[in-house]
Design a protein around this motif. Structure first.
Motif, PDB file in Angstrom:
ATOM      1  N   TRP A  73       0.860  -1.190   0.000  1.00 35.54           N
ATOM      2  CA  TRP A  73       0.000   0.000   0.000  1.00 35.54           C
ATOM      3  C   TRP A  73       0.891   1.234   0.000  1.00 35.54           C
ATOM      4  O   TRP A  73       1.888   1.294   0.717  1.00 35.54           O
ATOM      5  CB  TRP A  73      -0.902  -0.001   1.232  1.00 35.54           C
ATOM      6  CG  TRP A  73      -1.682   1.267   1.431  1.00 35.54           C
ATOM      7  CD1 TRP A  73      -2.836   1.635   0.811  1.00 35.54           C
ATOM      8  CD2 TRP A  73      -1.354   2.336   2.330  1.00 35.54           C
ATOM      9  NE1 TRP A  73      -3.257   2.865   1.255  1.00 35.54           N
ATOM     10  CE2 TRP A  73      -2.355   3.320   2.193  1.00 35.54           C
ATOM     11  CE3 TRP A  73      -0.314   2.556   3.233  1.00 35.54           C
ATOM     12  CZ2 TRP A  73      -2.345   4.506   2.918  1.00 35.54           C
ATOM     13  CZ3 TRP A  73      -0.299   3.739   3.954  1.00 35.54           C
ATOM     14  CH2 TRP A  73      -1.311   4.695   3.796  1.00 35.54           C
ATOM     15  N   VAL A  74       0.557   2.219  -0.818  1.00 36.82           N
ATOM     16  CA  VAL A  74       1.310   3.474  -0.899  1.00 36.82           C
ATOM     17  C   VAL A  74       0.329   4.633  -0.839  1.00 36.82           C
ATOM     18  O   VAL A  74      -0.653   4.671  -1.578  1.00 36.82           O
ATOM     19  CB  VAL A  74       2.124   3.576  -2.207  1.00 36.82           C
ATOM     20  CG1 VAL A  74       2.806   4.939  -2.305  1.00 36.82           C
ATOM     21  CG2 VAL A  74       3.156   2.466  -2.295  1.00 36.82           C
ATOM     22  N   GLY A  75       0.622   5.605   0.004  1.00 44.07           N
ATOM     23  CA  GLY A  75      -0.184   6.833   0.012  1.00 44.07           C
ATOM     24  C   GLY A  75      -0.919   7.006   1.319  1.00 44.07           C
ATOM     25  O   GLY A  75      -0.657   6.303   2.262  1.00 44.07           O
ATOM     26  N   ARG A  76      -1.778   8.002   1.298  1.00 40.79           N
ATOM     27  CA  ARG A  76      -2.076   8.972   0.263  1.00 40.79           C
ATOM     28  C   ARG A  76      -1.012  10.062   0.300  1.00 40.79           C
ATOM     29  O   ARG A  76      -0.728  10.614   1.357  1.00 40.79           O
ATOM     30  CB  ARG A  76      -3.469   9.551   0.500  1.00 40.79           C
ATOM     31  CG  ARG A  76      -3.986  10.447  -0.601  1.00 40.79           C
ATOM     32  CD  ARG A  76      -5.455  10.792  -0.334  1.00 40.79           C
ATOM     33  NE  ARG A  76      -6.020  11.577  -1.404  1.00 40.79           N
ATOM     34  CZ  ARG A  76      -6.689  11.081  -2.435  1.00 40.79           C
ATOM     35  NH1 ARG A  76      -6.817   9.764  -2.519  1.00 40.79           N
ATOM     36  NH2 ARG A  76      -7.194  11.865  -3.366  1.00 40.79           N
ATOM     37  N   LYS A  77      -0.411  10.401  -0.867  1.00 38.03           N
ATOM     38  CA  LYS A  77       0.706  11.323  -0.848  1.00 38.03           C
ATOM     39  C   LYS A  77       0.839  12.016  -2.196  1.00 38.03           C
ATOM     40  O   LYS A  77       0.166  11.672  -3.174  1.00 38.03           O
ATOM     41  CB  LYS A  77       1.999  10.594  -0.504  1.00 38.03           C
ATOM     42  CG  LYS A  77       2.482   9.631  -1.573  1.00 38.03           C
ATOM     43  CD  LYS A  77       3.853   9.070  -1.212  1.00 38.03           C
ATOM     44  CE  LYS A  77       4.436   8.243  -2.346  1.00 38.03           C
ATOM     45  NZ  LYS A  77       5.794   7.764  -2.028  1.00 38.03           N
TER      46      LYS A  77
END
Length: 316
Positions: A73-77
């Protein structure tokens, strides 16, 4: 798409124990090492753009490839560059704005600067990606040419035969020849974008200026090409307009016809050259600003300026 074959091991590195994955491309023998993080196994390469790179329209600052863990999982960015991601295997859920899309192997997506994104693994198949982080003033237009925009930052089944070959060549240069010559790396980037455009299902459309500013674009076109032999119907075709409408609208807005506008540009430049470069003959100036011969130039100059080119040079 080709994915990685995986063998998991634990190795010693600088007197510390770290978990890695040794991987290799299908059909290739050289293993690669990926560092293990909380969400993925990742292999990153960073670049420092040179002065040569920054004189171009776009340049590479980082490249990466990964094998995602089930909790990826990546983010929120947001990021400060353009992050072009290619999905090699598996599926991913991308969220941007108030939208979300499921993407799969062969799809690509781009993270645009200063816009918020979030993405995570979707499904049970192993997710593998390769990405290029880029900067440069040409990238918005370049991405639009391959069908990727901030409003729709993804393209399904973008990686086909031509683009796959170009992507693998780009990967080889980044990880096997990171010190490749500047033009070699830049050419590989260009070939990758070219292949994405050629493989695009969208028909090629020539850039057209918006209706309310095509006259300004036409003026810039004349300023760029006034020394060449221009035919108004050909210029009108460039802007997708009928010759009579092009000429009428241009004359109403600018106050002179397209032919007169071209002549004004030529004579203004001729006046500059007559004063600034005494080594140029009048004949050289005539040809330099787009007239076919000295006689035609001299007649036009005297009619609009009130004296011959030679007298103008002497009088000032």
């Amino acid at each position: 798409m080709p994915a990685y074959q995986i063998e998991r091991r634990t190795v010693a590195f600088r007197n510390q124990t770290c978990h890695t994955k040794f991987s290799k491309m299908l059909g290739e023998g050289a293993p690669i090492i990926m560092k293990e993080t909380l969400h993925e196994f990742v292999d990153l390469h960073h670049f420092m753009p040179t002065r040569f790179d920054r004189t171009g329209g776009f340049w590479l600052i980082r490249a990466g490839r990964n094998i995602a863990k089930p909790n990826y999982w990546v983010g929120r960015k947001q990021i400060d560059c353009f992050g072009l991601h290619v999905i090699r295997s598996g599926s991913l859920l991308l969220r941007f704005g108030d939208q979300q899309v499921h993407l799969h192997a062969g799809d690509l997506f781009c993270l645009f600067p200063h816009l918020s994104y979030e993405y995570q693994i979707a499904g049970e198949d192993e997710l593998q990606m390769l990405w290029l982080s880029l900067q440069g003033p040409q990238l918005p237009e370049l991405l639009q040419a391959i069908g990727v925009t901030p409003a729709e930052p993804y393209r399904r089944q973008a990686i086909r035969e031509k683009s796959l070959d170009a992507l693998q060549e780009m990967e080889r240069l980044v990880w096997e020849q990171p010190a490749a010559r500047k033009l070699t790396m830049f050419s590989a980037l260009c070939r990758f974008f070219e292949s994405l455009e050629l493989d695009s299902p969208l028909p090629h459309q020539q850039d057209q200026p918006a209706t309310d500013n095509w006259i300004q674009e036409a003026e810039r076109f004349f300023q760029l090409h006034y020394t060449e032999e221009l035919r108004i119907h050909g210029v009108a075709d460039t802007f997708g307009l009928h010759r009579s409408y092009f000429s009428h609208a241009f004359t109403q807005k600018v106050g002179i016809s397209p032919q007169q506008y071209i002549q004004r540009l030529r004579l203004q430049r001729a006046q500059q050259l007559l004063l600034q470069d005494p080594d140029l003959t009048v004949g050289e100036i005539a040809l330099s600003v787009g007239y076919p011969d000295l006689y035609t130039f001299s007649r036009a100059f005297k009619r609009h300026v009130g004296c011959s080119p030679s007298d103008y040079r002497l009088s000032t």
